[in-house]
Motif scaffolding. Structure first.
Motif, PDB file in Angstrom:
ATOM      1  N   HIS A 128      56.206  89.767  88.543  1.00  0.00           N
ATOM      2  CA  HIS A 128      55.840  88.352  88.623  1.00  0.00           C
ATOM      3  C   HIS A 128      54.336  88.145  88.421  1.00  0.00           C
ATOM      4  O   HIS A 128      53.906  87.104  87.971  1.00  0.00           O
ATOM      5  CB  HIS A 128      56.290  87.760  89.969  1.00  0.00           C
ATOM      6  N   GLY A 129      53.581  89.187  88.781  1.00  0.00           N
ATOM      7  CA  GLY A 129      52.149  89.130  88.548  1.00  0.00           C
ATOM      8  C   GLY A 129      51.472  87.996  89.289  1.00  0.00           C
ATOM      9  O   GLY A 129      51.953  87.516  90.315  1.00  0.00           O
ATOM     10  N   LEU A 130      50.346  87.550  88.730  1.00  0.00           N
ATOM     11  CA  LEU A 130      49.581  86.452  89.320  1.00  0.00           C
ATOM     12  C   LEU A 130      49.823  85.223  88.455  1.00  0.00           C
ATOM     13  O   LEU A 130      49.273  85.094  87.366  1.00  0.00           O
ATOM     14  CB  LEU A 130      48.094  86.810  89.346  1.00  0.00           C
TER      15      LEU A 130
ATOM     16  N   TYR B  45      42.337  80.870  89.006  1.00  0.00           N
ATOM     17  CA  TYR B  45      40.974  80.379  88.841  1.00  0.00           C
ATOM     18  C   TYR B  45      40.068  80.817  89.993  1.00  0.00           C
ATOM     19  O   TYR B  45      38.900  81.145  89.791  1.00  0.00           O
ATOM     20  CB  TYR B  45      40.968  78.849  88.745  1.00  0.00           C
ATOM     21  N   ARG B  46      40.604  80.787  91.216  1.00  0.00           N
ATOM     22  CA  ARG B  46      39.787  81.147  92.383  1.00  0.00           C
ATOM     23  C   ARG B  46      39.510  82.644  92.429  1.00  0.00           C
ATOM     24  O   ARG B  46      38.446  83.060  92.871  1.00  0.00           O
ATOM     25  CB  ARG B  46      40.485  80.716  93.677  1.00  0.00           C
ATOM     26  N   GLN B  47      40.488  83.428  92.010  1.00  0.00           N
ATOM     27  CA  GLN B  47      40.335  84.880  92.050  1.00  0.00           C
ATOM     28  C   GLN B  47      40.375  85.415  90.619  1.00  0.00           C
ATOM     29  O   GLN B  47      41.264  86.144  90.236  1.00  0.00           O
ATOM     30  CB  GLN B  47      41.456  85.504  92.892  1.00  0.00           C
TER      31      GLN B  47
ATOM     32  N   ASP C 255      40.356  77.566  81.531  1.00  0.00           N
ATOM     33  CA  ASP C 255      40.859  78.827  80.988  1.00  0.00           C
ATOM     34  C   ASP C 255      39.847  79.548  80.110  1.00  0.00           C
ATOM     35  O   ASP C 255      40.099  80.679  79.685  1.00  0.00           O
ATOM     36  CB  ASP C 255      42.149  78.587  80.198  1.00  0.00           C
ATOM     37  N   VAL C 256      38.712  78.906  79.834  1.00  0.00           N
ATOM     38  CA  VAL C 256      37.684  79.569  79.025  1.00  0.00           C
ATOM     39  C   VAL C 256      36.361  79.685  79.777  1.00  0.00           C
ATOM     40  O   VAL C 256      35.360  80.123  79.219  1.00  0.00           O
ATOM     41  CB  VAL C 256      37.473  78.848  77.675  1.00  0.00           C
ATOM     42  N   ILE C 257      36.348  79.276  81.050  1.00  0.00           N
ATOM     43  CA  ILE C 257      35.179  79.459  81.918  1.00  0.00           C
ATOM     44  C   ILE C 257      35.578  80.458  82.994  1.00  0.00           C
ATOM     45  O   ILE C 257      36.573  80.248  83.689  1.00  0.00           O
ATOM     46  CB  ILE C 257      34.736  78.124  82.541  1.00  0.00           C
ATOM     47  N   LEU C 258      34.826  81.524  83.114  1.00  0.00           N
ATOM     48  CA  LEU C 258      35.225  82.588  84.041  1.00  0.00           C
ATOM     49  C   LEU C 258      35.391  82.081  85.464  1.00  0.00           C
ATOM     50  O   LEU C 258      36.359  82.417  86.145  1.00  0.00           O
ATOM     51  CB  LEU C 258      34.201  83.728  84.000  1.00  0.00           C
ATOM     52  N   PHE C 259      34.447  81.276  85.921  1.00  0.00           N
ATOM     53  CA  PHE C 259      34.500  80.783  87.296  1.00  0.00           C
ATOM     54  C   PHE C 259      34.313  79.258  87.288  1.00  0.00           C
ATOM     55  O   PHE C 259      33.222  78.748  87.530  1.00  0.00           O
ATOM     56  CB  PHE C 259      33.422  81.458  88.161  1.00  0.00           C
TER      57      PHE C 259
END
Length: 498
Positions: free
Chosen positions: A149-151, A158-160, A485-489
């Protein structure tokens, strides 16, 4: 910390403590890595093609995170993953001796290990390393999400983001592509003779764009500072100073709303070219897109939010024609303040009372409401109203419009450019108009920058400047539907808020 109370975490912490007690540091600093996993697979792929063997003396050193363990009595297979990919490792008690027992008892999926060994091909035809030594480098005390199932929880991803990257290899590919896009942009401008520069991120006056700024305080100077909305005014100061082609890949901050295409902290590429006009930038932008897609081998046909996009097929349309032909606004009301105001109100557009006095701002409201999201294929919209272009040069023929363009793709603004205003007195009057708008409650209006007017007064050559939204460009080229989805944090609400 709540996660430390988890029973599986407690079990792993116990194992870590027992390793310490046995003189084995589960957080080692000893590691020798001769190859990446992919380099190992590439180097020895010839073993798959013929009856070849490699001597056990041909040692390699790999390291990575364990993603899979299969125990078979006195032997085991594990798979380790590094930044480049996954390699299978064969372990045997004959090779590892007493350490094999330690491996079986203490080492788990998620742990990071170093392996020394030689390559061979298994009976099932998989290129594998035969381990002669194994060492635990880092004990993972929190188990990875269940494999199948993964993450998948979007907020957790996004948080992790670190966990997102561990579990979802496609996520890492997106951010590698992002880095390659930025690198290609830098290379393109350098090839064109542009100089990369750096300008302040804390400004005494919010400027360079119409936006609400973040405010901070400079203790040493005992003054407020504003996080950069845009680097524009500093870059144009450098044009005054004699630089003729400059660019900056910069972080900007705007204290505004968030949605699928807006993040309060974002990346822009801004560039300024002396002795050029905005038309030259349109051609340069086409060249830049062509360079990026060819350099990164990106398909020119992309799947956007609103349809299939041909990134090589650009068109140009004037602002007014876009309102009439695309926005379907009657031609006879485009220039009439009262009629256009009533048209917008009747179509449910909420307007500030003071906006009724300015046709250019009403046209901008109409453009946002009826045109922008319909611009699917790459479209340069030109001849913007001066009223919404406080830093752009007026057109020589029609003083109500600016020599400005914006590039729209997939219903989103990607770039904004114009022939720069270099008349200091005109610029002063524009700033004054912005200040009046601010006094009437427009929090996004431009501040008065007297030093910038002073700089222009020394003389700035005819110049064209442009900004390209890097995050949105990456969204487009990687076919992602959210800027997060294109910004790391990305910026997120605190977890306790709902």
């Amino acid at each position: 910390m709540e996660f430390l109370e988890n029973q599986y975490v407690k079990q792993r912490i116990k194992k870590s403590t027992e390793l310490f007690n046995q003189g084995i540091n589960p957080y080692s600093n000893k590691c020798k890595k001769s190859l990446s996993n992919q380099a190992f697979l590439d180097k020895y792929c010839f073993l798959l093609q013929a009856e070849h063997e490699v001597s056990p003396d041909s040692k390699e050193f790999l390291a990575g995170r364990i993603r899979f363990i299969r125990l078979m009595g006195k032997a085991a297979f594990i798979k380790i993953e590094d930044d480049s990919g996954i390699v299978q490792i064969y372990l045997s008690s004959n090779d590892l001796g007493d350490y094999f027992a330690i491996f079986k008892k203490y080492i788990e999926v998620g742990d990071i290990v170093a392996v020394e060994g030689f390559p061979f091909v298994t009976k099932t035809g998989e290129l594998t390393m035969h381990a002669q030594n194994l060492e635990l480098l880092t004990k993972s005390i929190v188990p990875l999400p269940e494999k199948y199932h993964g993450l998948v929880d979007i907020q957790a991803r996004y948080r992790q983001r670190y966990l997102d990257c561990i579990m979802n290899s496609d996520v890492k590919k997106i951010f590698k592509t992002r880095s390659q896009i930025i690198s290609a942009m830098r290379h393109f401008f350098e090839q064109k003779g542009f100089l990369e520069v750096e300008t302040p991120m804390m400004h005494p006056i919010p400027g360079g764009a119409n936006a609400k700024p973040f405010v901070t305080h400079h203790n040493a100077l005992n003054v407020d500072r504003y996080l950069r909305i845009a680097p524009e005014l500093y870059l144009k100061r450098l044009i005054v100073g004699g630089f003729e082609a400059i660019f900056e890949i910069n972080r900007n901050f705007r204290n505004e709303g968030m949605d699928y295409s807006h993040n309060p902290e974002f990346t822009m590429t801004e560039f300024y070219w002396a002795y050029k006009r905005y038309n030259d930038l349109i051609e340069l932008t086409k060249e830049l897109f062509d360079f990026i897609i060819k350099t990164l081998h990106i398909s020119p046909t992309l799947k956007g939010d609103k349809g299939i996009i041909d990134i090589t097929n650009f068109r140009t349309i004037t602002y007014k024609d876009a309102l009439i032909d695309i926005g379907k606004i009657p031609k006879d009301i485009i220039e009439d303040v009262d009629k256009l105001y009533e048209y917008l109100i009747s179509n449910g557009i909420q307007l500030q009372p003071q906006i009724k006095q300015e046709i250019g701002k009403l046209q901008a409201e109409a453009f946002d409401a009826f045109v922008e999201d319909k611009l699917i294929q790459p479209t340069f919209v030109v001849e913007f109203p001066v009223a919404i272009s406080p830093l752009a040069r007026r057109n020589d023929v029609d003083k109500k419009i600016a020599d400005r363009f914006e590039l729209f793709i997939d219903g989103k603004e990607i770039a904004n450019g114009f022939s720069e205003l270099n008349d200091p007195l005109d610029q002063l009057e524009r700033f004054k108009a912005q200040m009046r708008a601010r006094e009437l409650g427009d929090e996004e209006a431009h501040g008065m920058d007297e030093d910038y007017v002073h700089a222009l007064s020394y003389g700035m050559p005819p110049t064209a400047g442009e900004g390209i939204g890097v995050d949105r460009l990456v969204m487009l080229l990687t076919e992602q539907h959210s800027i997060k989805d294109v910004i790391l944090f990305p910026a997120l609400r605190p977890q306790h808020e709902h």
